[in-house]
Design a protein around this motif. Structure first.
Motif, PDB file in Angstrom:
ATOM      1  N   THR A 188      14.413 -17.628   0.134  1.00 21.52           N
ATOM      2  CA  THR A 188      14.353 -16.970  -1.171  1.00 21.52           C
ATOM      3  C   THR A 188      12.923 -16.907  -1.685  1.00 21.52           C
ATOM      4  N   TYR A 189      12.165 -17.984  -1.519  1.00 18.78           N
ATOM      5  CA  TYR A 189      10.799 -18.009  -2.064  1.00 18.78           C
ATOM      6  C   TYR A 189       9.842 -17.068  -1.344  1.00 18.78           C
ATOM      7  N   GLU A 190      10.229 -16.589  -0.155  1.00 14.29           N
ATOM      8  CA  GLU A 190       9.393 -15.621   0.541  1.00 14.29           C
ATOM      9  C   GLU A 190       9.606 -14.198   0.030  1.00 14.29           C
ATOM     10  N   SER A 191      10.594 -14.023  -0.842  1.00 20.96           N
ATOM     11  CA  SER A 191      10.889 -12.718  -1.417  1.00 20.96           C
ATOM     12  C   SER A 191      10.181 -12.564  -2.763  1.00 20.96           C
ATOM     13  N   PHE A 192       9.766 -11.349  -3.076  1.00 21.37           N
ATOM     14  CA  PHE A 192       9.188 -11.077  -4.389  1.00 21.37           C
ATOM     15  C   PHE A 192      10.258 -11.010  -5.476  1.00 21.37           C
ATOM     16  N   GLY A 193      11.519 -10.862  -5.090  1.00 20.38           N
ATOM     17  CA  GLY A 193      12.569 -10.810  -6.091  1.00 20.38           C
ATOM     18  C   GLY A 193      13.786 -10.067  -5.604  1.00 20.38           C
ATOM     19  N   GLU A 194      14.743  -9.874  -6.511  1.00 19.22           N
ATOM     20  CA  GLU A 194      16.065  -9.373  -6.145  1.00 19.22           C
ATOM     21  C   GLU A 194      16.208  -7.861  -6.231  1.00 19.22           C
ATOM     22  N   VAL A 195      15.177  -7.155  -6.675  1.00 22.30           N
ATOM     23  CA  VAL A 195      15.250  -5.695  -6.733  1.00 22.30           C
ATOM     24  C   VAL A 195      14.141  -5.107  -5.864  1.00 22.30           C
ATOM     25  N   PRO A 196      14.388  -3.970  -5.237  1.00 21.35           N
ATOM     26  CA  PRO A 196      13.387  -3.408  -4.323  1.00 21.35           C
ATOM     27  C   PRO A 196      12.104  -2.986  -5.012  1.00 21.35           C
ATOM     28  N   GLN A 197      12.183  -2.680  -6.303  1.00 23.25           N
ATOM     29  CA  GLN A 197      10.982  -2.231  -7.007  1.00 23.25           C
ATOM     30  C   GLN A 197       9.885  -3.294  -7.008  1.00 23.25           C
ATOM     31  N   LEU A 198      10.282  -4.572  -7.073  1.00 20.90           N
ATOM     32  CA  LEU A 198       9.277  -5.633  -7.071  1.00 20.90           C
ATOM     33  C   LEU A 198       8.541  -5.689  -5.738  1.00 20.90           C
ATOM     34  N   ALA A 199       9.288  -5.702  -4.647  1.00 25.41           N
ATOM     35  CA  ALA A 199       8.648  -5.747  -3.332  1.00 25.41           C
ATOM     36  C   ALA A 199       7.803  -4.504  -3.089  1.00 25.41           C
ATOM     37  N   SER A 200       8.292  -3.362  -3.521  1.00 21.53           N
ATOM     38  CA  SER A 200       7.532  -2.124  -3.326  1.00 21.53           C
ATOM     39  C   SER A 200       6.231  -2.161  -4.112  1.00 21.53           C
ATOM     40  N   SER A 201       6.293  -2.572  -5.378  1.00 21.15           N
ATOM     41  CA  SER A 201       5.088  -2.554  -6.217  1.00 21.15           C
ATOM     42  C   SER A 201       4.067  -3.585  -5.759  1.00 21.15           C
ATOM     43  N   LEU A 202       4.545  -4.732  -5.262  1.00 24.89           N
ATOM     44  CA  LEU A 202       3.628  -5.793  -4.846  1.00 24.89           C
ATOM     45  C   LEU A 202       3.214  -5.674  -3.387  1.00 24.89           C
ATOM     46  N   SER A 203       3.674  -4.622  -2.717  1.00 23.52           N
ATOM     47  CA  SER A 203       3.199  -4.364  -1.355  1.00 23.52           C
ATOM     48  C   SER A 203       1.732  -3.949  -1.347  1.00 23.52           C
ATOM     49  N   THR A 204       1.120  -3.893  -2.516  1.00 26.00           N
ATOM     50  CA  THR A 204      -0.342  -3.718  -2.589  1.00 26.00           C
ATOM     51  C   THR A 204      -1.065  -4.826  -1.843  1.00 26.00           C
ATOM     52  N   ILE A 205      -0.389  -5.951  -1.607  1.00 23.98           N
ATOM     53  CA  ILE A 205      -0.998  -7.026  -0.826  1.00 23.98           C
ATOM     54  C   ILE A 205      -1.359  -6.525   0.578  1.00 23.98           C
ATOM     55  N   VAL A 206      -0.629  -5.511   1.059  1.00 27.13           N
ATOM     56  CA  VAL A 206      -0.926  -4.903   2.360  1.00 27.13           C
ATOM     57  C   VAL A 206      -2.296  -4.243   2.343  1.00 27.13           C
ATOM     58  N   THR A 207      -2.547  -3.443   1.314  1.00 29.84           N
ATOM     59  CA  THR A 207      -3.847  -2.756   1.241  1.00 29.84           C
ATOM     60  C   THR A 207      -4.966  -3.765   1.035  1.00 29.84           C
ATOM     61  N   GLY A 208      -4.675  -4.874   0.346  1.00 32.65           N
ATOM     62  CA  GLY A 208      -5.680  -5.916   0.214  1.00 32.65           C
ATOM     63  C   GLY A 208      -6.031  -6.539   1.553  1.00 32.65           C
ATOM     64  N   MET A 209      -5.026  -6.828   2.361  1.00 36.31           N
ATOM     65  CA  MET A 209      -5.271  -7.441   3.668  1.00 36.31           C
ATOM     66  C   MET A 209      -5.982  -6.498   4.629  1.00 36.31           C
ATOM     67  N   GLN A 210      -5.555  -5.241   4.638  1.00 41.32           N
ATOM     68  CA  GLN A 210      -6.076  -4.304   5.643  1.00 41.32           C
ATOM     69  C   GLN A 210      -7.369  -3.629   5.219  1.00 41.32           C
ATOM     70  N   GLY A 211      -7.684  -3.655   3.915  1.00 37.15           N
ATOM     71  CA  GLY A 211      -8.934  -3.090   3.454  1.00 37.15           C
ATOM     72  C   GLY A 211      -8.998  -1.580   3.601  1.00 37.15           C
ATOM     73  N   ARG A 212     -10.161  -1.037   3.353  1.00 28.05           N
ATOM     74  CA  ARG A 212     -10.347   0.415   3.481  1.00 28.05           C
ATOM     75  C   ARG A 212     -10.234   0.856   4.928  1.00 28.05           C
ATOM     76  N   ARG A 213     -10.747   0.024   5.826  1.00 26.64           N
ATOM     77  CA  ARG A 213     -10.667   0.297   7.266  1.00 26.64           C
ATOM     78  C   ARG A 213     -10.356  -1.017   7.965  1.00 26.64           C
ATOM     79  N   LEU A 214      -9.510  -0.969   8.976  1.00 24.65           N
ATOM     80  CA  LEU A 214      -9.193  -2.179   9.722  1.00 24.65           C
ATOM     81  C   LEU A 214     -10.424  -2.750  10.418  1.00 24.65           C
ATOM     82  N   SER A 215     -11.398  -1.921  10.690  1.00 24.27           N
ATOM     83  CA  SER A 215     -12.598  -2.395  11.371  1.00 24.27           C
ATOM     84  C   SER A 215     -13.572  -3.105  10.443  1.00 24.27           C
ATOM     85  N   ASP A 216     -13.289  -3.129   9.140  1.00 22.06           N
ATOM     86  CA  ASP A 216     -14.164  -3.853   8.217  1.00 22.06           C
ATOM     87  C   ASP A 216     -14.150  -5.340   8.576  1.00 22.06           C
ATOM     88  N   PRO A 217     -15.258  -6.048   8.327  1.00 22.25           N
ATOM     89  CA  PRO A 217     -15.363  -7.449   8.771  1.00 22.25           C
ATOM     90  C   PRO A 217     -14.247  -8.357   8.292  1.00 22.25           C
TER      91      PRO A 217
END
Length: 612
Positions: A188-217
């Motif tokens: 349960t704690y690995e989930s952002f919550g019980e509605v899909p909107q939360l996981a969708s909105s917080l999937s910005t963590i993906v863009t944070g991890m991958q950056g503008r380009r995957l080749s960035d340091p």
């Protein structure tokens, strides 16, 4: 992916005959198309694949546990495409430098293969680089769900990627985009919550991890997991059955993955669970037709740990399971220890015509494309400048902010909160008050986590003591003994102790444990107002106890920066957290979710503030 030593001319070669290991290496020409960084990636991929034998392609599809590599030379011998460190697989000593040295050592072995194809190395950095002692550990996802802050999630992704890259690692098996529908589930704690909107909105963590380009340091490959429906299993059973209509699967569980694919997530991990009787690892419709076809996912589809073994419910993998999973669209197979046998089985199935060579080629194209996008052919080794940022003060300050924003104020009778920093007598008790391991939870320097000083950080008790002024007394007793009516307030920091998948399922009760009940009884008997700080990965059954408490804050699993909890307790931060899940009045209500007509103790989205 990061500033690494340039791959020099003189890549080592050999003859990888089908069914046999690589022979003695020799020097290749420096002007091959796949080695030329000026050429388009797809040209480089096609050129490299044209030079690969079947065994080299099969090797690229294997992800072995680092502890499953008996002889490091095997990495080059068998052309292993990927390694991982499982949740409890850390080098000795468990330091950032040792991680980087380990990574670079494995990478050198990969570069000694005939074609010099670098490894891609994966870890479960699910709330920061949590396997590394001294790394910054953020609140688990359920706490981030309480923040409702996509920008914060993105910044956490950036910092996590920087710390992961600082140990050489290229690939993070995060974020979990599961939508939890039954809080009995141990994840349960690995989930952002019980509605899909939360996981969708917080999937910005993906863009944070991958950056503008995957080749960035400081960019790493992110993973949307676990595809799909693992948060909706019957009775919240881990690796269980999701028995719902396809319409419900799409409306609730698929949407966050659709969003992540739009954001360019580089990989998707398949769930152990089943959808209406079919294991996801063999579900061609949901992987090939929906994920790769309808959603247009072009990245790597990776199995979960020994996920292929679980298709038929029996230990170990069979040829039928191998064929079913590869034909269902699996590209990278996580086979921690039996990877040599898996290669042999896969080769036999290809040669028998049961797995098409075109399917092997599709998987290799996806894997190699990401390796080129990450810049691994040009920069294969760790950027040691990033290593120094692991656990740094700026990173911990961001984690502290995340803790502040994740706190949910659920009760504040008589405005007992915020606490006064001056001229106050505060009694602190509870097993989670001064325990960094408990407040970080599972997936922290070990798969299941552990109690005690497992890593570096600030406990909630330390945060309280660092916040009050000299005129305030802070007494502490783990079990509540020693309290008397001379104190102005008692703060009970109670709740769950660490667990992860499987062991964390609670099919029976979801109440407080005996130690908590005994601690509370001592505090309540003193007549002093009691403020409860609940450290937990999900709502617990507390309705019968709540009337005795003056205040209640849900702290979730805050990670290493307990000072953020103290910031809210003393009013340095006015609580803004909102419940990402519905809080049951009784465990008999599970599953309970917004809109289902049940009357909760606290509704989804509930959260008080101290003042307007």
């Amino acid at each position: 992916m990061r500033i690494k030593t340039r791959l020099v001319a003189g890549l080592l070669t050999g003859a990888l005959a089908v069914g046999h290991p690589v022979s003695a290496p020799a020097t290749t020409a420096p002007d091959l198309a796949y080695q030329d960084s000026r050429r388009p990636i797809q040209v480089r991929v096609s050129d490299l694949m044209s030079r690969m034998t079947l065994d080299e392609k099969l090797g690229q599809m294997i992800q072995a546990e680092r502890l499953g590599i008996g002889d490091p030379v095997d990495i080059a011998t068998y052309g292993v495409g990927s390694l991982l460190s499982g949740g409890s697989s850390q080098p000795t000593p468990n330091t950032p430098q040792a991680w980087a040295d380990m990574y670079d050592g494995f990478q050198r072995q990969a570069l000694a293969s005939r074609l010099g194809i670098p490894l891609i190395y994966g870890v479960d950095a699910v709330h920061g680089h949590n396997g590394v002692y001294g790394a910054t550990v953020f609140p688990h996802n359920i706490g981030l769900g309480a923040t409702r802050n996509p920008r914060l999630a993105e910044r956490i992704g950036v910092v996590t990627a920087k710390e992961v890259a600082g140990t050489g690692i290229d690939w993070n098996f995060a974020p979990c985009l599961c939508v939890v529908r039954n809080d009995r589930w141990g994840r349960t704690y690995e989930s952002f919550g019980e509605v899909p909107q939360l996981a969708s909105s917080l999937s910005t963590i993906v863009t944070g991890m991958q950056g503008r380009r995957l080749s960035d340091p400081a960019s790493v490959l992110a993973t949307a997991k676990h595809y799909v429906g693992d948060g909706g299993t019957l009775n919240g059973k881990d690796q269980g059955e999701t028995n719902i209509s396809e319409a419900e699967l799409r409306a609730i569980h698929l949407e966050p993955f659709r969003t992540a694919v739009r954001k360019g997530v580089g990989s998707v991990m398949i769930s152990y669970s089943s959808f209406n009787g079919v294991k996801l690892h063999a579900n061609s419709y949901l992987i090939n037709e929906v994920l790769k076809g309808e959603l247009g996912f072009k990245g790597i589809v990776v199995s979960d740990y020994n996920g292929i073994d679980k298709i038929d419910g029996q230990p170990g993998f069979t040829p039928a399971e191998v064929t079913a999973s590869i034909n269902a669209g699996m590209d990278m197979i996580m086979v921690p220890f039996a990877w040599k046998a898996f290669i042999d089985t896969m080769r036999t199935e290809v040669q028998a015509g049961l797995i098409a060579v075109s399917r092997i080629d599709d998987a290799n194209r996806r894997i190699l494309t990401k390796k080129f996008e990450l810049g691994l052919f040009e920069k294969p080794f760790t950027d040691r400048r990033l290593t120094a940022t692991i656990g740094s003060k700026p990173h911990r300050e961001l984690a502290r902010q995340a803790v502040r924003e994740s706190q949910v104020l659920l009760k504040n009778h008589g405005r007992v909160l915020p606490l006064d920093k001056s001229r106050n007598r505060i009694f602190v008790a509870g097993k989670n008050a001064d325990d960094i391991g408990n407040q970080a939870g599972g997936w922290t320097v070990g798969w299941q986590g552990a109690s005690g000083p497992t890593t570096i950080g600030t406990t909630i008790l330390q945060g309280i003591r660092q916040t009050v002024r000299a005129s305030t007394t802070v007494a502490y007793s783990k079990d509540g003994t020693g309290i008397d009516k001379s104190y102005d307030v008692a703060v009970a920091v109670i709740g769950e102790t660490p667990y992860a998948e499987g062991k964390g399922d609670r099919p029976l009760g979801m109440g407080l444990d005996q130690a908590d009940l005994e601690t509370l009884a001592r505090l309540e008997a003193s007549g002093v107002p009691v403020v409860v700080v609940l450290v937990s990965g999900r709502p617990l059954e507390i309705a019968e106890h709540l009337p005795k408490w003056a205040g209640l804050i849900e702290a979730w699993l805050p990670g290493t920066e307990g000072q953020g909890v103290a910031d809210v307790l003393f009013g340095d931060y006015n609580p803004t957290g909102k419940l990402p899940v519905t809080w049951m009045r009784s465990v008999a209500q599970q599953p309970i979710n917004v809109g289902d007509g049940q009357t909760p103790l606290f509704p989804f989205g509930f959260g008080l503030r101290y003042r307007p």
